[in-house]
Enzyme design. Structure first.
Site, short mmCIF file in Angstrom:
data_model
loop_
_atom_site.label_atom_id
_atom_site.label_comp_id
_atom_site.label_asym_id
_atom_site.label_seq_id
_atom_site.Cartn_x
_atom_site.Cartn_y
_atom_site.Cartn_z
N ASP A 109 -2.03 40.19 36.98
CA ASP A 109 -1.39 39.48 38.08
C ASP A 109 -2.13 39.78 39.38
OD1 ASP A 109 1.20 37.96 38.92
OD2 ASP A 109 1.02 39.60 40.37
N ILE A 110 -2.39 38.73 40.17
CA ILE A 110 -3.07 38.90 41.45
C ILE A 110 -2.10 39.50 42.45
CG2 ILE A 110 -4.32 37.72 43.30
CD1 ILE A 110 -5.04 35.53 41.26
N GLU A 152 -0.44 32.71 39.34
CA GLU A 152 -1.50 33.70 39.53
C GLU A 152 -1.53 34.74 38.41
OE1 GLU A 152 2.06 35.37 41.84
OE2 GLU A 152 1.25 33.41 41.23
#
Length: 243
Positions: A109-110, A152
């Site tokens: 996950d960003i 994302e």
């Protein structure tokens, strides 16, 4: 025979031409046995070839183009348009086809992605997503799967990796993504990711491994982001980046 290039089309054309010459000779022998012996074979070959060669070449080209279009359609259906990694649907299809697959599931996950979108705009956010997908793809082998899970978030499945090997790959991913900023429209955007990992045993449902990896990802986020957490049976291991 797959007609994927001009060489394969040439072989296809030659095979069809030879088949046509053989068929023409056979039919002539069956229906006109008296004339067969007196007909010049060279003349017959030239006539059949003049018809068969261009016809077979055109048909071969049509088959090749149809094959390329089919491949492109397959790619568009099964790959995310922004990142060119696998779609969520393709990932689960592949895993269902191989229930005995063993390996490591990574949830990536960003970090602070909403802040990136709010600060720099959604086009910059898209550039960041594309950058992360590219870095993830560089870190895996040809048979591994990188999938855009949604927004994302990404899933990576590392075939035949144990947790120790999965941790090494995840740490290389984290470091590679954090190493350089993403440059887009005169903005330099620092990007980091948090990664949760778990092991999928053979014949176990991949969704269970993904859930454990997702739980580990949540712990990585809660612990300060830009780190990896692996879920084990009754334990976990954290990798915290150096300051």
């Amino acid at each position: 025979m797959r007609l994927t290039n001009r060489l394969s089309i040439g072989i296809f054309t030659l095979a069809i031409t030879l088949f046509a010459i053989g068929m023409a000779s056979g039919l002539e022998y069956v229906f006109y046995p008296e004339e067969y012996a007196t007909t010049a074979p060279g003349k017959k070959t030239i006539i059949v070839s003049a018809i068969a060669v261009p016809t077979a070449w055109v048909v071969g080209e049509m088959i090749r183009k149809n094959h390329l279009l089919t491949q492109e359609l397959y790619r568009l259906v099964n790959h995310d348009r922004l990142t060119n990694v696998a779609t969520r649907a393709f990932f689960f299809t592949k895993m269902q086809e191989a229930p005995d697959a063993y390996g490591v599931s990574l949830m990536v996950d960003i970090d602070n992605f909403k802040k990136i979108n709010d600060t720099y705009g959604h086009l910059t956010g898209d550039a960041v997503i594309h950058y992360v997908a590219t870095q993830l793809s560089k870190m895996v082998r040809a048979n591994d799967i990188v999938c855009r899970f949604g927004g994302e978030e990404f899933i990576v499945f590392l075939y035949d990796q144990d947790c120790a090997g999965g941790e090494e790959v995840a740490e290389r991913m984290r470091k590679a993504i954090a190493m350089d900023p993403v440059y887009f429209q005169d903005h330099a955007v620092s990007v980091t990711v948090s990664i949760g990992g778990s092991l999928k045993e053979r014949l176990n449902d991949v969704t269970e491994a993904i859930q454990r990896a997702d739980d580990a990802l949540y712990r990585a986020k809660s612990a300060g982001r830009n780190r990896i957490v692996f879920a084990y049976e009754g334990a976990e291991q954290r990798h915290v980046p150096a300051a």
